[in-house]
Design a protein around this motif. Structure first.
Motif, PDB file in Angstrom:
ATOM      1  N   VAL A 121       0.811  -1.217   0.000  1.00  0.00           N
ATOM      2  CA  VAL A 121       0.000   0.000   0.000  1.00  0.00           C
ATOM      3  C   VAL A 121       0.846   1.270   0.000  1.00  0.00           C
ATOM      4  O   VAL A 121       0.423   2.302  -0.491  1.00  0.00           O
ATOM      5  N   GLN A 122       2.056   1.183   0.547  1.00  0.00           N
ATOM      6  CA  GLN A 122       2.865   2.395   0.721  1.00  0.00           C
ATOM      7  C   GLN A 122       4.343   2.036   0.747  1.00  0.00           C
ATOM      8  O   GLN A 122       4.741   1.018   1.320  1.00  0.00           O
ATOM      9  N   SER A 123       5.161   2.886   0.122  1.00  0.00           N
ATOM     10  CA  SER A 123       6.616   2.725   0.206  1.00  0.00           C
ATOM     11  C   SER A 123       7.244   4.094   0.429  1.00  0.00           C
ATOM     12  O   SER A 123       6.758   5.100  -0.085  1.00  0.00           O
ATOM     13  N   MET A 124       8.312   4.103   1.205  1.00  0.00           N
ATOM     14  CA  MET A 124       8.987   5.360   1.532  1.00  0.00           C
ATOM     15  C   MET A 124      10.493   5.135   1.620  1.00  0.00           C
ATOM     16  O   MET A 124      10.944   4.130   2.155  1.00  0.00           O
ATOM     17  N   TYR A 125      11.237   6.094   1.103  1.00  0.00           N
ATOM     18  CA  TYR A 125      12.676   6.123   1.319  1.00  0.00           C
ATOM     19  C   TYR A 125      12.939   7.219   2.341  1.00  0.00           C
ATOM     20  O   TYR A 125      12.628   8.387   2.110  1.00  0.00           O
ATOM     21  N   ILE A 126      13.485   6.838   3.482  1.00  0.00           N
ATOM     22  CA  ILE A 126      13.673   7.761   4.606  1.00  0.00           C
ATOM     23  C   ILE A 126      15.160   8.061   4.764  1.00  0.00           C
ATOM     24  O   ILE A 126      15.981   7.142   4.832  1.00  0.00           O
ATOM     25  N   PHE A 127      15.500   9.353   4.854  1.00  0.00           N
ATOM     26  CA  PHE A 127      16.911   9.755   4.849  1.00  0.00           C
ATOM     27  C   PHE A 127      17.524   9.914   6.236  1.00  0.00           C
ATOM     28  O   PHE A 127      18.711   9.683   6.413  1.00  0.00           O
ATOM     29  N   LYS A 128      16.754  10.313   7.212  1.00  0.00           N
ATOM     30  CA  LYS A 128      17.285  10.574   8.566  1.00  0.00           C
ATOM     31  C   LYS A 128      18.603  11.328   8.445  1.00  0.00           C
ATOM     32  O   LYS A 128      19.686  10.856   8.808  1.00  0.00           O
ATOM     33  N   GLN A 129      18.501  12.545   7.945  1.00  0.00           N
ATOM     34  CA  GLN A 129      19.669  13.334   7.563  1.00  0.00           C
ATOM     35  C   GLN A 129      20.587  13.645   8.747  1.00  0.00           C
ATOM     36  O   GLN A 129      20.134  13.738   9.892  1.00  0.00           O
ATOM     37  N   PRO A 130      21.885  13.808   8.475  1.00  0.00           N
ATOM     38  CA  PRO A 130      22.826  14.177   9.549  1.00  0.00           C
ATOM     39  C   PRO A 130      22.425  15.483  10.220  1.00  0.00           C
ATOM     40  O   PRO A 130      22.040  16.439   9.547  1.00  0.00           O
ATOM     41  N   ARG A 131      22.426  15.487  11.525  1.00  0.00           N
ATOM     42  CA  ARG A 131      22.208  16.663  12.381  1.00  0.00           C
ATOM     43  C   ARG A 131      20.767  17.180  12.406  1.00  0.00           C
ATOM     44  O   ARG A 131      20.339  17.721  13.402  1.00  0.00           O
ATOM     45  N   ILE A 132      20.003  17.013  11.305  1.00  0.00           N
ATOM     46  CA  ILE A 132      18.631  17.540  11.300  1.00  0.00           C
ATOM     47  C   ILE A 132      17.575  16.448  11.164  1.00  0.00           C
ATOM     48  O   ILE A 132      16.381  16.752  11.115  1.00  0.00           O
ATOM     49  N   GLY A 133      17.991  15.191  11.085  1.00  0.00           N
ATOM     50  CA  GLY A 133      17.031  14.096  10.955  1.00  0.00           C
ATOM     51  C   GLY A 133      16.099  14.063  12.157  1.00  0.00           C
ATOM     52  O   GLY A 133      16.539  13.851  13.289  1.00  0.00           O
ATOM     53  N   GLY A 134      14.813  14.263  11.934  1.00  0.00           N
ATOM     54  CA  GLY A 134      13.864  14.415  13.036  1.00  0.00           C
ATOM     55  C   GLY A 134      13.567  13.129  13.777  1.00  0.00           C
ATOM     56  O   GLY A 134      13.735  12.024  13.259  1.00  0.00           O
ATOM     57  N   SER A 135      13.118  13.284  15.022  1.00  0.00           N
ATOM     58  CA  SER A 135      12.666  12.141  15.805  1.00  0.00           C
ATOM     59  C   SER A 135      11.324  11.666  15.270  1.00  0.00           C
ATOM     60  O   SER A 135      10.594  12.398  14.603  1.00  0.00           O
ATOM     61  N   VAL A 136      11.002  10.423  15.558  1.00  0.00           N
ATOM     62  CA  VAL A 136       9.699   9.855  15.207  1.00  0.00           C
ATOM     63  C   VAL A 136       9.027   9.453  16.513  1.00  0.00           C
ATOM     64  O   VAL A 136       9.522   8.581  17.228  1.00  0.00           O
ATOM     65  N   ASP A 137       7.914  10.099  16.825  1.00  0.00           N
ATOM     66  CA  ASP A 137       7.225   9.829  18.080  1.00  0.00           C
ATOM     67  C   ASP A 137       6.696   8.396  18.131  1.00  0.00           C
ATOM     68  O   ASP A 137       6.532   7.740  17.090  1.00  0.00           O
ATOM     69  N   VAL A 138       6.387   7.936  19.344  1.00  0.00           N
ATOM     70  CA  VAL A 138       5.827   6.595  19.497  1.00  0.00           C
ATOM     71  C   VAL A 138       4.550   6.487  18.667  1.00  0.00           C
ATOM     72  O   VAL A 138       3.694   7.368  18.689  1.00  0.00           O
ATOM     73  N   HIS A 139       4.437   5.406  17.925  1.00  0.00           N
ATOM     74  CA  HIS A 139       3.267   5.220  17.070  1.00  0.00           C
ATOM     75  C   HIS A 139       3.122   3.759  16.701  1.00  0.00           C
ATOM     76  O   HIS A 139       4.007   2.938  16.936  1.00  0.00           O
ATOM     77  N   GLN A 140       1.975   3.457  16.093  1.00  0.00           N
ATOM     78  CA  GLN A 140       1.684   2.134  15.550  1.00  0.00           C
ATOM     79  C   GLN A 140       1.267   2.305  14.100  1.00  0.00           C
ATOM     80  O   GLN A 140       0.426   3.144  13.775  1.00  0.00           O
ATOM     81  N   ASP A 141       1.814   1.513  13.207  1.00  0.00           N
ATOM     82  CA  ASP A 141       1.541   1.698  11.784  1.00  0.00           C
ATOM     83  C   ASP A 141       0.068   1.514  11.430  1.00  0.00           C
ATOM     84  O   ASP A 141      -0.452   2.176  10.529  1.00  0.00           O
TER      85      ASP A 141
END
Length: 273
Positions: A121-141
């Motif tokens: 249903v969904q695909s994502m490429y996630i970068f988690k960039q150096p120094r600015i890569g944001g946190s991901v809060d607790v969640h359930q897909d």
């Protein structure tokens, strides 16, 4: 579940090179930059503009929240290193990612999920960039990709080494047994999206948590009810990853889920066909 050595160095290099090419095309296209979106996983600031809501059957880039100067609103630093992710239909539309998502290795894993009609249903490429890569809060897909009955499973592939320093994932042991207590859906009374209910009946558990630092090439399978999160990346190294979310096409997928196809196709990509 964790599958070590799922993807080869050559496969990882191809995916990474293709993702960087997509970003290069995006940031150098003046027309594209007239309509951009910031992706935030912080619940209190989560926004859903049209650029995001119409991306379910497209390939689009989303900026990091911390890529912008809070006072001027201008992007700070290299635009190429300011992208949070690419989404959400790489698995059907991209000439490199699509064949990977239909590879024998992916199909072998999907067959073991025991779904009647597995659909990507969904695909994502996630970068988690150096120094600015944001946190991901607790969640359930399954909060975001809800089906009745619940069926979502995430396939998370480490394109680069994921470490504690660059923001590896954390999961809460046993939380896949608790189900979900609300949904993220399209707002029936106006634009954008809402959580229903607005406030969770009770907060998601954050303990006992376990870190998941894994080397590049590792595939992590995530039950849709598993509570997971990651910290911000304040290191000098990125943490690239590619995710695929599978649902059972035999389950009911509501028309008010945030992610919808708008291309006239009445189902998502059937992985085993």
């Amino acid at each position: 579940a964790v599958v070590e050595n799922f993807a080869s160095e050559e496969e990882l290099a191809k995916l990474k090179e293709r993702a960087e090419a997509i970003v290069d095309g995006f940031v150098t296209d003046e027309a594209a930059n007239e309509d951009v979106s910031v992706f935030s996983t912080k619940e209190q600031s989560r926004t859903s503009d049209d650029f995001f809501l119409t991306s379910g059957d497209k390939v689009r880039c989303f900026f990091e929240e911390d890529a912008y100067d809070k006072e001027t609103g201008e992007i700070v630093g290299d635009r190429h290193l300011s992208i949070n992710k690419i989404g959400h239909m790489l698995h059907e539309l991209d000439p490199v990612f699509a064949p990977f998502c239909r590879s024998d290795a992916v199909k072998d894993v999907v067959r073991q999920l025991g779904m009647q009609l597995p659909e990507l249903v969904q695909s994502m490429y996630i970068f988690k960039q150096p120094r600015i890569g944001g946190s991901v809060d607790v969640h359930q897909d399954s909060t975001f990709l809800y089906t009745d009955p619940l069926s979502c499973v995430g396939l998370w592939l480490a394109i680069e080494d994921a470490t504690v320093q660059n923001g590896c994932m954390y999961a809460v042991r046993g939380s896949q047994k608790i189900g979900i207590n609300r949904r993220f859906k399209r707002n029936p009374n106006g634009p954008g999206t809402i959580f229903e209910p607005e406030e969770p009946p009770e907060p998601l558990p954050t303990e006992p948590s376990v870190g998941l630092p894994v080397p590049a090439g590792t595939l992590v399978l995530l039950h849709g009810s598993l509570v997971h999160y990651s910290h911000a990346n304040r290191s000098d190294k990125s943490r690239h990853a590619f995710t695929m979310h599978i649902i059972d096409g035999a389950a009911h997928y509501p028309a008010d889920n945030w992610l919808q196809r708008e291309d006239g196709v009445d189902h998502f990509m059937r992985v085993l066909e």
